[in-house]
Design a protein around this motif. Sequence first.
Motif, PDB file in Angstrom:
ATOM      1  N   ARG A  50      12.553   3.200  -4.949  1.00 33.59           N
ATOM      2  CA  ARG A  50      13.851   1.579  -5.429  1.00 33.59           C
ATOM      3  C   ARG A  50      13.359   1.182  -6.535  1.00 33.59           C
ATOM      4  N   LEU A  51      11.720   0.574  -6.652  1.00 38.68           N
ATOM      5  CA  LEU A  51      11.524  -0.248  -7.498  1.00 38.68           C
ATOM      6  C   LEU A  51      11.886   0.288  -8.758  1.00 38.68           C
ATOM      7  N   ARG A  52      11.316   1.714  -8.849  1.00 40.15           N
ATOM      8  CA  ARG A  52      11.215   2.291 -10.436  1.00 40.15           C
ATOM      9  C   ARG A  52      12.054   2.267 -10.907  1.00 40.15           C
ATOM     10  N   ARG A  53      13.910   2.551  -9.723  1.00 37.75           N
ATOM     11  CA  ARG A  53      14.892   2.716 -10.518  1.00 37.75           C
ATOM     12  C   ARG A  53      15.267   1.403 -10.931  1.00 37.75           C
ATOM     13  N   GLU A  54      15.202   0.281 -10.119  1.00 38.73           N
ATOM     14  CA  GLU A  54      15.534  -0.729 -10.700  1.00 38.73           C
ATOM     15  C   GLU A  54      15.322  -1.471 -11.276  1.00 38.73           C
ATOM     16  N   LEU A  55      13.778  -1.341 -11.563  1.00 38.89           N
ATOM     17  CA  LEU A  55      12.823  -2.291 -12.544  1.00 38.89           C
ATOM     18  C   LEU A  55      12.002  -1.583 -14.023  1.00 38.89           C
ATOM     19  N   ASP A  56      12.246  -0.323 -13.801  1.00 37.71           N
ATOM     20  CA  ASP A  56      11.895   0.535 -14.791  1.00 37.71           C
ATOM     21  C   ASP A  56      10.319   0.218 -14.905  1.00 37.71           C
ATOM     22  N   ILE A  57      10.015   0.318 -13.899  1.00 36.45           N
ATOM     23  CA  ILE A  57       8.203   0.943 -13.720  1.00 36.45           C
ATOM     24  C   ILE A  57       8.000   2.321 -13.197  1.00 36.45           C
ATOM     25  N   ILE A  58       6.539   2.118 -13.385  1.00 34.00           N
ATOM     26  CA  ILE A  58       5.895   3.336 -12.708  1.00 34.00           C
ATOM     27  C   ILE A  58       5.234   2.841 -11.203  1.00 34.00           C
ATOM     28  N   PRO A  59       5.866   4.204 -10.271  1.00 36.11           N
ATOM     29  CA  PRO A  59       6.048   3.106  -9.369  1.00 36.11           C
ATOM     30  C   PRO A  59       5.207   3.439  -8.869  1.00 36.11           C
ATOM     31  N   PRO A  60       4.792   2.040  -7.799  1.00 38.11           N
ATOM     32  CA  PRO A  60       3.607   1.735  -7.782  1.00 38.11           C
ATOM     33  C   PRO A  60       3.421   1.885  -6.044  1.00 38.11           C
ATOM     34  N   GLY A  61       4.171   2.767  -5.422  1.00 40.49           N
ATOM     35  CA  GLY A  61       3.607   3.273  -3.665  1.00 40.49           C
ATOM     36  C   GLY A  61       2.154   4.344  -4.199  1.00 40.49           C
ATOM     37  N   ASP A  62       2.013   4.699  -4.899  1.00 41.60           N
ATOM     38  CA  ASP A  62       0.453   5.798  -4.647  1.00 41.60           C
ATOM     39  C   ASP A  62      -0.863   4.507  -5.379  1.00 41.60           C
ATOM     40  N   LEU A  63      -0.288   3.718  -6.075  1.00 38.79           N
ATOM     41  CA  LEU A  63      -0.880   3.356  -6.794  1.00 38.79           C
ATOM     42  C   LEU A  63      -1.890   2.123  -5.995  1.00 38.79           C
ATOM     43  N   ARG A  64      -0.721   1.362  -4.922  1.00 36.07           N
ATOM     44  CA  ARG A  64      -0.533  -0.080  -4.203  1.00 36.07           C
ATOM     45  C   ARG A  64      -2.286   0.718  -2.746  1.00 36.07           C
ATOM     46  N   MET A  65      -1.681   2.545  -2.661  1.00 37.34           N
ATOM     47  CA  MET A  65      -2.820   2.932  -1.485  1.00 37.34           C
ATOM     48  C   MET A  65      -3.729   2.709  -1.344  1.00 37.34           C
ATOM     49  N   ALA A  66      -4.355   3.590  -3.286  1.00 37.15           N
ATOM     50  CA  ALA A  66      -6.003   3.770  -3.312  1.00 37.15           C
ATOM     51  C   ALA A  66      -6.012   2.112  -3.796  1.00 37.15           C
ATOM     52  N   LEU A  67      -5.536   1.185  -3.723  1.00 37.47           N
ATOM     53  CA  LEU A  67      -5.829  -0.144  -4.114  1.00 37.47           C
ATOM     54  C   LEU A  67      -6.536  -0.763  -2.591  1.00 37.47           C
ATOM     55  N   ALA A  68      -6.036  -0.671  -1.444  1.00 36.63           N
ATOM     56  CA  ALA A  68      -6.025  -0.240  -0.675  1.00 36.63           C
ATOM     57  C   ALA A  68      -6.979   0.190   0.161  1.00 36.63           C
ATOM     58  N   ALA A  69      -7.276   1.193   0.130  1.00 37.03           N
ATOM     59  CA  ALA A  69      -8.576   1.967  -0.529  1.00 37.03           C
ATOM     60  C   ALA A  69     -10.040   0.926  -0.269  1.00 37.03           C
ATOM     61  N   LEU A  70      -9.532   0.144  -1.456  1.00 41.73           N
ATOM     62  CA  LEU A  70     -11.388   0.025  -2.074  1.00 41.73           C
ATOM     63  C   LEU A  70     -11.142  -1.563  -1.981  1.00 41.73           C
ATOM     64  N   THR A  71     -10.239  -1.702  -1.317  1.00 39.92           N
ATOM     65  CA  THR A  71     -10.737  -3.547  -0.454  1.00 39.92           C
ATOM     66  C   THR A  71     -11.838  -3.841  -0.486  1.00 39.92           C
ATOM     67  N   ALA A  72     -12.139  -5.462  -0.566  1.00 35.40           N
ATOM     68  CA  ALA A  72     -14.061  -5.566  -0.245  1.00 35.40           C
ATOM     69  C   ALA A  72     -14.598  -4.793   0.963  1.00 35.40           C
ATOM     70  N   ASP A  73     -15.450  -5.046   1.561  1.00 32.38           N
ATOM     71  CA  ASP A  73     -15.356  -4.743   3.298  1.00 32.38           C
ATOM     72  C   ASP A  73     -15.889  -5.900   3.813  1.00 32.38           C
ATOM     73  N   THR A  74     -14.780  -7.504   3.496  1.00 35.18           N
ATOM     74  CA  THR A  74     -15.118  -8.391   4.497  1.00 35.18           C
ATOM     75  C   THR A  74     -13.719  -8.779   5.388  1.00 35.18           C
ATOM     76  N   GLU A  75     -13.383  -9.323   5.836  1.00 38.92           N
ATOM     77  CA  GLU A  75     -12.541 -10.145   6.750  1.00 38.92           C
ATOM     78  C   GLU A  75     -11.617 -10.258   5.823  1.00 38.92           C
ATOM     79  N   GLU A  76     -12.429 -10.575   4.428  1.00 40.86           N
ATOM     80  CA  GLU A  76     -10.542 -11.303   3.728  1.00 40.86           C
ATOM     81  C   GLU A  76     -10.213  -9.681   3.558  1.00 40.86           C
ATOM     82  N   GLY A  77     -11.010  -8.838   2.606  1.00 42.15           N
ATOM     83  CA  GLY A  77     -10.874  -7.870   2.235  1.00 42.15           C
ATOM     84  C   GLY A  77      -9.776  -7.056   3.070  1.00 42.15           C
ATOM     85  N   HIS A  78     -10.041  -6.862   4.162  1.00 41.40           N
ATOM     86  CA  HIS A  78      -9.674  -6.443   5.345  1.00 41.40           C
ATOM     87  C   HIS A  78      -8.193  -6.750   5.246  1.00 41.40           C
ATOM     88  N   LEU A  79      -8.181  -8.028   5.848  1.00 43.87           N
ATOM     89  CA  LEU A  79      -6.746  -8.753   5.482  1.00 43.87           C
ATOM     90  C   LEU A  79      -5.933  -8.392   4.355  1.00 43.87           C
TER      91      LEU A  79
END
Length: 326
Positions: A50-79
């Motif tokens: 939906r975002l790809r079609r509406e905003l003409d951007i790279i689809p963010p879903g797989d990128l988001r999942m990769a970011l989530a896997a790499l967050t800091a190992d802290t309480e804030e990172g887990h949040l």
Amino acid sequence: MTPTSTGSPTFTCLGGGHGLYQTLLSARAADAAWINAVVTVADDGGSSGRLRRELDIIPPGDLRMALAALTADTEEGHLWRSMLQHRFGGNGAMAGHAVGNLILAGLTDQQGDMQVALDTVARWTGSVGRVVPMCAEPLQIEADVAGLDDDPRVLRSVRGQVAVATTPGAVRRVRLLPESPRATQEAVDAILDADVVTIGPGSWFSSVIPHLLVPDIVDALNRTEATVTVILNLSPEAGETHGFTTERHIHVFGQHAPDLRVDYFLADNFVSPTEGERTHLRRAASGIGAEIVFRDVRESHTEGDGFNRHDPAKLAAALLELMDAR
């Protein structure tokens, strides 16, 4: 953002979706000095589509999942990890959207560049690595599919990642549109600068093979001094690889990138338990200049039964072993 100077290896992981997520967790379990995620950009379903079609951007879903896997190992990172992955419910305009997708879409709209948006979120989340798109433009996957006609020899074209992943027919070959797209320089550099490069696991035709259809990526994989390991799936996927054997996965990999050479294919011990089956797999892997190795990499629970998911700690140990052996 640059990697720290330690004796630990730098990992660069190619793929998308849940398979890439697990591989990034394994890179963390390996105490990698730095982790790069090189992510496919052909998703056209759900929130990303939906975002790809509406905003003409790279689809963010797989990128988001990769970011989530790499967050800091802290309480804030887990949040942050939980927040990036959170999806809105209900039936309104926001239903189905992941918060991380909207953040990336908003930052890209404001700053004009998805890579800048990704690096910004990585700073906010205390990321232990960097997420880079495979290409700087959204791509389409098109497949030649058998079994959609009365004559099984007839091939029909199916276009779109979701359509390819869910087709009732048998996928024979895929291609990218536009063909032979340029890789981002960040993706090429991540491959060349790594000590360990992984490809897969994941949806074979829609998350793994697209990397092999980008000439700059293949060239970088052939030039890198890193140990390049293809992580084979634990089982076929419903839809695009239904009924595929492990040997068929390797053959399809080679057919789509005949000039690519990799070091290892990594399979779980229980994928092909007999010596006869393993002999066939060794022959298939050698056609790509590679060796196939078998290790216990499946996640298991207390009863001893295996989940259909790679165990990050087991996978990390196997990848470090292969790096040391080479």
